[in-house]
Design a protein around this motif. Structure first.
Motif, PDB file in Angstrom:
ATOM      1  N   GLN A 275       6.619   5.768  15.815  1.00 40.32           N
ATOM      2  CA  GLN A 275       7.548   6.511  16.660  1.00 40.32           C
ATOM      3  C   GLN A 275       8.647   7.189  15.852  1.00 40.32           C
ATOM      4  OE1 GLN A 275       8.594   3.307  19.377  1.00 40.32           O
ATOM      5  NE2 GLN A 275       7.214   4.109  20.951  1.00 40.32           N
ATOM      6  N   SER A 276       8.998   6.608  14.712  1.00 35.47           N
ATOM      7  CA  SER A 276      10.030   7.204  13.863  1.00 35.47           C
ATOM      8  C   SER A 276       9.453   8.166  12.832  1.00 35.47           C
ATOM      9  CB  SER A 276      10.822   6.105  13.151  1.00 35.47           C
ATOM     10  OG  SER A 276       9.975   5.378  12.262  1.00 35.47           O
ATOM     11  N   GLY A 277       8.117   8.304  12.823  1.00 34.42           N
ATOM     12  CA  GLY A 277       7.466   9.216  11.889  1.00 34.42           C
ATOM     13  C   GLY A 277       7.386   8.684  10.471  1.00 34.42           C
ATOM     14  N   ALA A 278       7.459   7.372  10.309  1.00 37.02           N
ATOM     15  CA  ALA A 278       7.454   6.768   8.973  1.00 37.02           C
ATOM     16  C   ALA A 278       6.351   5.728   8.844  1.00 37.02           C
ATOM     17  CB  ALA A 278       8.818   6.146   8.676  1.00 37.02           C
ATOM     18  N   LEU A 279       5.140   6.067   9.273  1.00 32.09           N
ATOM     19  CA  LEU A 279       4.011   5.139   9.219  1.00 32.09           C
ATOM     20  C   LEU A 279       3.645   4.853   7.767  1.00 32.09           C
ATOM     21  CD1 LEU A 279       2.179   3.786  11.389  1.00 32.09           C
ATOM     22  CD2 LEU A 279       0.517   5.610  10.934  1.00 32.09           C
ATOM     23  N   CYS A 280       3.566   3.591   7.409  1.00 33.44           N
ATOM     24  CA  CYS A 280       3.242   3.198   6.035  1.00 33.44           C
ATOM     25  C   CYS A 280       1.737   3.337   5.778  1.00 33.44           C
ATOM     26  CB  CYS A 280       3.665   1.761   5.774  1.00 33.44           C
ATOM     27  SG  CYS A 280       5.439   1.491   5.852  1.00 33.44           S
ATOM     28  N   PRO A 281       1.339   3.644   4.547  1.00 30.02           N
ATOM     29  CA  PRO A 281      -0.094   3.729   4.241  1.00 30.02           C
ATOM     30  C   PRO A 281      -0.813   2.392   4.391  1.00 30.02           C
ATOM     31  CG  PRO A 281       1.229   4.779   2.533  1.00 30.02           C
ATOM     32  CD  PRO A 281       2.179   4.013   3.403  1.00 30.02           C
ATOM     33  N   GLN A 282      -0.081   1.284   4.163  1.00 29.90           N
ATOM     34  CA  GLN A 282      -0.723  -0.025   4.227  1.00 29.90           C
ATOM     35  C   GLN A 282       0.265  -1.085   4.690  1.00 29.90           C
ATOM     36  OE1 GLN A 282      -3.425  -1.014   1.006  1.00 29.90           O
ATOM     37  NE2 GLN A 282      -2.750  -3.140   0.992  1.00 29.90           N
ATOM     38  N   TYR A 283      -0.237  -1.994   5.528  1.00 28.64           N
ATOM     39  CA  TYR A 283       0.568  -3.116   6.025  1.00 28.64           C
ATOM     40  C   TYR A 283      -0.140  -4.421   5.674  1.00 28.64           C
ATOM     41  CZ  TYR A 283       3.085   0.314   8.893  1.00 28.64           C
ATOM     42  OH  TYR A 283       3.830   1.388   9.324  1.00 28.64           O
ATOM     43  N   GLU A 284       0.652  -5.427   5.338  1.00 25.94           N
ATOM     44  CA  GLU A 284       0.126  -6.755   5.055  1.00 25.94           C
ATOM     45  C   GLU A 284       0.547  -7.688   6.194  1.00 25.94           C
ATOM     46  OE1 GLU A 284      -1.635  -7.688   2.303  1.00 25.94           O
ATOM     47  OE2 GLU A 284      -1.557  -5.736   1.284  1.00 25.94           O
ATOM     48  N   ALA A 285      -0.431  -8.332   6.807  1.00 25.03           N
ATOM     49  CA  ALA A 285      -0.154  -9.246   7.921  1.00 25.03           C
ATOM     50  C   ALA A 285      -0.934 -10.527   7.697  1.00 25.03           C
ATOM     51  CB  ALA A 285      -0.526  -8.607   9.250  1.00 25.03           C
ATOM     52  N   LEU A 286      -0.364 -11.428   6.934  1.00 25.50           N
ATOM     53  CA  LEU A 286      -1.113 -12.593   6.475  1.00 25.50           C
ATOM     54  C   LEU A 286      -0.979 -13.804   7.380  1.00 25.50           C
ATOM     55  CD1 LEU A 286      -0.379 -12.298   2.657  1.00 25.50           C
ATOM     56  CD2 LEU A 286      -2.252 -11.324   3.987  1.00 25.50           C
TER      57      LEU A 286
END
Length: 433
Positions: A128-139
């Motif tokens: 929504q803020s236009g700052a989508l990260c290329p990769q997320y870690e959700a361990l």
């Protein structure tokens, strides 16, 4: 905001207009992560699209969440852009992105490693803020609640619901390199037992498939949950490899409403080729299944096959062994070590495993050797399924156990699963791992 969850499937299961849905409805359940995401996104315009039961929805999503299995990585990347060209950002999660995140960056706007539900709030905020990260870690996994409206959609099984009270792998060490739970959930997380009991009370259907990797890995939790939910009169389907570690468990499971017990692969041990010729081993397994039957429950046996030292004669002996110990039904999975594990690395170094991930569906063998090719192993597995799920075998096995388990159980919890496995075998569509 319009958010779409895309659940792809193999071509044999894909929905075709004016044709019957493929495979038995017994195995046709919605993606469980999609149900968890639906609960977390209940304030948004959320659509679940499953290629097994429906055609492409006529919507233009702002955000697309794509489940990417190991065997459908290329197909998913191609199809999602074909269905929604130049529309919305695409986030990939699932088995393939969690193992090969860097290979996903060229096809998707963002990649999630691990359990997406744990980091979904941040993803939505970043989008929504236009700052989508290329990769997320959700361990870690901390979200257990689900939105069950998806389960009621036409095309999915109308007779059972599903629930998960534990996220993570509880396998014995010898089986961990084959466990999908280990990919998505690095640490073992357990739902608060009171919340799990409350969720059970909200489920309207009578039969519940409990998706925990091993329901009895914490026997005190399991017993407590059954006691807290006894008043709801549910009928449970569970899986475990630890059933016979505690003699008190069988009567408790029966009184708690358990009707089908899937015995995990480690129940048969890890030397099956030699063990099935051992008279004491056969008697032990037959006695254990007899104990399950005397408590009016059904025993399903999960088997991992397709190793390099198997022969055609072994499969004939195995079928005879399974019938003699009175296994009620079997679920056969091909030996498929997870990429990146020590078993996969060892076999890869010895050039004994396919590097084509499209075969990594637990239905097609991927291990080969001088003694047996993957095609030969597949033919022998099909022969085993054919013999075990022939009409003669199903009827004779049903008659043999009906006296112990009762007419109702023999009809609804023995006959229906057997016919469902037979249907999926005949239609060559496999079944969920």
């Amino acid at each position: 905001m319009k958010i779409l969850f895309f659940n792809p499937t193999i071509i044999n299961k894909k929905y075709v207009m004016y044709e019957a849905l493929r495979g038995s409805a017994f195995f046709r359940r919605p993606n469980y992560d999609a149900m968890r995401i639906a609960y977390l996104l209940r304030e948004h315009d959320y659509t679940y699209f499953d290629e097994r039961i429906e055609d492409i929805p006529k919507i233009v999503p702002d955000l697309i969440i794509a489940n990417v299995p190991l065997n459908l990585s290329d197909y998913t990347a191609k199809t999602v852009r074909e269905y929604w060209p130049n529309h919305g950002k695409i986030i990939a999660f699932g088995f393939f992105p969690s193992i090969y995140p860097h290979q996903c960056h060229k096809n998707y706007d963002s990649v999630v490693v691990g359990d997406i539900a744990n980091i979904l709030d941040r993803i939505v905020q970043d989008f929504q803020s236009g700052a989508l990260c290329p990769q997320y870690e959700a361990l870690k996994s901390k979200h257990f609640r689900v939105d069950r409206r998806i389960e009621s959609r036409s095309g999915f099984t109308p007779i059972l619901s599903q629930i998960k009270t534990t996220m993570g792998c509880t396998c014995v060490p010898a089986s961990r390199d084959y466990c999908f739970e280990k990919i998505m959930h690095r640490e073992l997380e357990q739902w608060d037992i009171n919340e799990a009991a409350e969720e059970t009370g909200r489920i309207k259907r009578k039969i519940i498939f409990l998706r925990d990797d091993d329901f009895l890995h914490d026997p005190d939790y399991a017993v407590d949950l059954l006691e807290k939910t006894w008043r709801y009169k549910k009928r449970w389907i569970i899986q475990t490899g630890l059933l016979f570690n505690d003699n008190r468990l069988l009567p408790i499971l029966r009184e708690g409403g358990v009707r089908i017990i899937y015995l995990k692969e480690n129940w048969l041990g890890h030397n099956l080729i030699n063990d099935i010729n051992d008279r004491d081993y056969r008697k032990e397994k037959e006695l254990q299944i007899r104990k399950i039957h005397k408590n009016r429950m059904i025993a399903g046996v999960k088997i991992r096959l397709g190793f390099d030292n198997e022969t055609e004669n072994f499969y004939r002996q195995l079928c005879k062994f399974l019938i003699n110990i009175k296994a009620d039904f079997i679920q056969v999975a091909a030996c498929m070590p997870i990429p990146g594990t020590s078993t996969y690395t060892r076999l890869n170094e010895q050039n004994m495993i396919h590097d084509d991930l499209t075969s990594f569906d637990q239905w097609m063998p991927v291990v080969h050797s001088d003694r047996a090719t993957p095609q030969a192993l597949y033919t022998w597995m099909e022969s085993l399924r054919d013999r075990f799920y022939s009409w003669d075998s199903i009827i004779m096995r049903n008659i043999a156990v009906a006296r112990n388990i009762g007419f109702y159980n023999s009809l609804f919890f023995h006959l229906i699963p057997n016919l469902s496995y037979r249907t999926n075998f005949l239609e060559k569509v496999g079944y969920p791992p």
